[in-house]
Motif scaffolding. Sequence first.
Motif, short mmCIF file in Angstrom:
data_model
loop_
_atom_site.label_atom_id
_atom_site.label_comp_id
_atom_site.label_asym_id
_atom_site.label_seq_id
_atom_site.Cartn_x
_atom_site.Cartn_y
_atom_site.Cartn_z
N LEU A 1 0.83 -1.19 0.00
CA LEU A 1 0.00 0.00 0.00
C LEU A 1 0.87 1.25 0.00
N ALA A 2 2.14 1.06 0.26
CA ALA A 2 3.08 2.18 0.23
C ALA A 2 3.05 2.88 -1.12
N HIS A 3 2.52 2.19 -2.13
CA HIS A 3 2.46 2.84 -3.43
C HIS A 3 1.40 3.92 -3.49
N VAL A 4 0.53 3.98 -2.48
CA VAL A 4 -0.40 5.09 -2.40
C VAL A 4 0.33 6.22 -1.68
N PRO A 5 0.37 7.41 -2.29
CA PRO A 5 1.12 8.49 -1.63
C PRO A 5 0.57 8.78 -0.23
N ILE A 6 1.49 9.04 0.67
CA ILE A 6 1.10 9.17 2.08
C ILE A 6 0.19 10.39 2.30
N ASN B 1 1.26 0.53 -10.05
CA ASN B 1 0.10 1.34 -9.73
C ASN B 1 -1.06 0.53 -9.21
N ARG B 2 -0.83 -0.75 -9.04
CA ARG B 2 -1.94 -1.61 -8.70
C ARG B 2 -2.60 -1.22 -7.37
N ASN B 3 -1.79 -0.95 -6.38
CA ASN B 3 -2.37 -0.64 -5.09
C ASN B 3 -3.04 0.72 -5.07
N LEU B 4 -2.45 1.66 -5.77
CA LEU B 4 -3.11 2.95 -5.91
C LEU B 4 -4.45 2.76 -6.62
N GLY B 5 -4.43 1.89 -7.63
CA GLY B 5 -5.67 1.61 -8.37
C GLY B 5 -6.73 1.03 -7.45
N LEU B 6 -6.33 0.09 -6.60
CA LEU B 6 -7.31 -0.50 -5.68
C LEU B 6 -7.81 0.53 -4.68
N PHE C 1 -5.59 11.41 -10.39
CA PHE C 1 -4.62 12.38 -10.91
C PHE C 1 -3.19 11.87 -10.69
N VAL C 2 -2.93 11.37 -9.49
CA VAL C 2 -1.58 10.85 -9.18
C VAL C 2 -1.23 9.70 -10.12
N LEU C 3 -2.22 8.82 -10.30
CA LEU C 3 -1.97 7.66 -11.15
C LEU C 3 -1.63 8.07 -12.58
#
Lengths: 199, 297, 479
Positions: free
Chosen positions: A22-27, C244-249, C293-295
């Motif tokens: 989940l670290a790939h989501v910016p903090i 980007n998978r986790n951001l996507g989820l 937007f980030v993605l």
Amino acid sequence: MSNPIRSKAAPTSPQQEDLASLAHVPIWLFVLLFLLTFWGMYYFDQNSGWFNVQVYTPYRSVAELKLYQPPAGGGNERGKAVYENICALCHNVDGMGKPNQAPPLVGSEWVLGSPTRMARIPLAGLAGPITIKGVEWNLAMPAMGAALSDDDLSAVLTYMRQSWGNKASAITPEQVKAVRAELSGRSQPFTSDQLQQIP
Amino acid sequence: MNYGPLVFLAAFLALSGSWVGFVVAPNFQLSTLQETNTIGAGVTYPLGRPGLAQQGLQVYRANGCVSCHSQMVVQERTMCEVSLTDFGTNFVAVESALRGINSNYNAQVINELKKSLPKTIVFDTTKQKADATVKLINQAGAKAQVVVTPSGSDIARGWGRRRSVAEDYLYDDPVMLGGLRVGPDLANLGSRLPDVNWHLRHLYAPQTEIANSTMPPYRFLFETRKIGSVPVAEPLNLPSGLVPTGYEVVPKPEAVALAQYLVSLRADVQLYSTPFSTPPAASGSGSGISSNAPAVK
Amino acid sequence: MSQKKSSPPKGGPRTVEAGYHSPPSWVFPLLSLVAGGIVWLVISSGFGMVASIKFHSAGFLADFEWLTYGRVRAAGSTAFIYGFCIPAATAFALCQFASLSRSRLPLPGLVLIGTVFWNLGVLVGVGGILGGDLSGFDHLELPGYSLPILFTGFLALGVWGCLALHQRENSGLEIEHWFSLAALFWFAWILTTATLLLHTFPLRGVAQSIVSWWFTGNLTVVWMGLAGLGAVLSLVRKSTTVVNRNLGLFIFWTLLLFGSWVGIPAAAPVPAWMPVLSKVFTALLLVPVLGVFVLLARSRFRFIDGQGSGFAKLSAVMFVVFGLILSISAFFGFEKLTQFTWFNIALEQLGSYGFFGFALFAVIYSEVPHFSGFAWPFPKLIKAHLALGAIGLILAVLPLMAAGLVQGLDMSNPTVTMVDVARNTLKFLRPATLGELFIGIGHLLFLVNISFLVANFARRKATVLMARLHFPGAAEVQS
């Protein structure tokens, strides 16, 4: 090529990733999420009335809504509300009547006189010529009060007798009840002469 | 770890949350609403619309009137005023009480005020302050009352005395609240414009009743026929020039039903959720709805 | 599906005469589902034009009962959403699922049944609306009797989609598949709920409106968000370095969680908790929007080269703009100015046409050549469509937003009569009508392209069929 569908690469095997990434989501997105959630809860608490079915915007809580309610008790508020809803259409909000519609109630001997006589008018109606403060009126009033409860009718009659400078005794629900019982079965409106005979 | 099922479960829970919140819960809360006795007056509200008006609702639906008209009044705030109704006899006590409220009240102003009761002495305040003022005045032997007035631009336009609430729509099916106001709000149209014939003329030729109106005519709801061709007729009283001489315009049943529906639109009784009070009488035009209906010729 | 996508076939039909392979039997029904959608798209812009002109001259076609503004507007929006958006998005989802498997997929007849029923349902529905049977509920104007037909069609398509998904070769799913799958599932849910509670067993009073708002919000934010992002993300060029998978989820889940509560207006005559809750969740929508937007920023707004990539870029930008306006306006009491005005209409158009419509155009232009095996007959018309669409959208949306703000200011001033309020918006509605015209011309070009492509496809199919009849042995070469 066995298939015209473009052969797509197999998805990069997701099994190798796990929830820890989940670290790939910016903090800062998480920070924003928590800030907004906090604001949302505060806003809801302040404005929603907590699911109460009576609370509508612009009121924000049950307590605020209660504050704005018309004062209870004191009979007259109730009488005033009934009067303005039913009687004021013809007799006017100020009790001065309207030409060719209804005579005035202010200073009227029929309003200030005997309670049992006055109560008969809304319960059975009034038709034919009648003299009020020296002026003759010839109109018909239906039994406007017959559908009201004893409490509402006594309140509105009391309101008429004690407003706009009128000063007369209050009428109780018991008095109205008694008159209503006497009139049961009567379908004809009263005339001026009939009313005169009521004590 | 294959977390497909987990994703599915999370999505399912997220979606069912809104379903429970905005479909099931409102249904439990609002579908069980009953007619209530209105505050004070004990009038039962709401009553169903008369049969013809109910048919008119269907005409309203069928022609998509909801595209341009809303049926909900917005109330931005609730204002409180204090109105002095009876000066009493103790001039000095009342004078000092009034000075306490507003230092501008000198003897001259108060004498003027005394002549034209009832008079508003405190404008646009909170309920707490208004109640405190009334108490102060009453202690001085005079009489005052709090006037609670819903306010907002919709109410200033005369579109209603109070905001719309769920009870107002209890017997309508479908309920058409609308989201765009190309024309005015219709929630209380029947109180502003109670004349069925006005509505019929307005439906036939809107610009004859409201100059420059952008509303399209609904002439297909009417029949133009030779005078005398059908014995019983209630032709519209239209301005000359709209109908060829020797002809008359007669509303079809749909038009009559629609007009009856429009006249039946009234939602202005006082309920617990919408408190308001009528200003004391004799102040003249201050009471009731200040009609801001479009200019009627 | 990642890097290989960046090398799409260039120019000319992919199939060479010598080595022709007939496409799987589900391709033709899916293609006709898309083509039918484009026919409805053209019809919807026709209705849109008529409705738009009625604003400038109230008497225009006023004596035709079936062409009143209310009916034409409803017919136009129904033709766009139910005629084009839903079948095209569903066709794309099915195509996505089908391409996960290389084996022969079962029951292609289901797609055909679904296509026929869905289009029949829309036809009955739009006819019913013009005949005066519109329901009065926004975004669900379809008469009650057309909904079971539509539902049958959708069920057939959905079941086939699940079968196709079941046969996939790799058990894992890409994020865009999650988006498309959830969109299919949630659409079935909201349509069922709305049909049952508004038509079959209508609720009492204002509970109807709440369900209707809930349906509208879920259709235009959640469903369009999911299906549209599913389409756009499938065209984003994936970077190998950024996962980007986790951001996507994260986007997926927050969009579902927050978006599904959007839609109850602040002025609604319902207890305060409903509009307040709706407003809070609308504000929270900021999180998934910024996530998108980030993605997009991480992949530097690069899209897979294809004929629809221009639309894909525009669509991605429009999603972010639409989402930002929607969520930020929840904060500052903005709705007091914009409620009951053209602003909301413009915002909705930005979302449902600028974002969602363009997303569908992007995938149709990019993917149809791949799965049909035929290139677009007139590639120049695609560029023209893109230009007309972009200009038309700007002309339609910006003046309407300005009109909404002027209207809101006028309405908050009780001394301005409603006649003047309406008159003051007219000058903004003129460019909007011009925008509608541009958009409509673009749709016509789209129709020309797809008609010729389908004709080529059908001609080839007929030739093969003839050949099979005459030389049964030759058929064995295929697939």
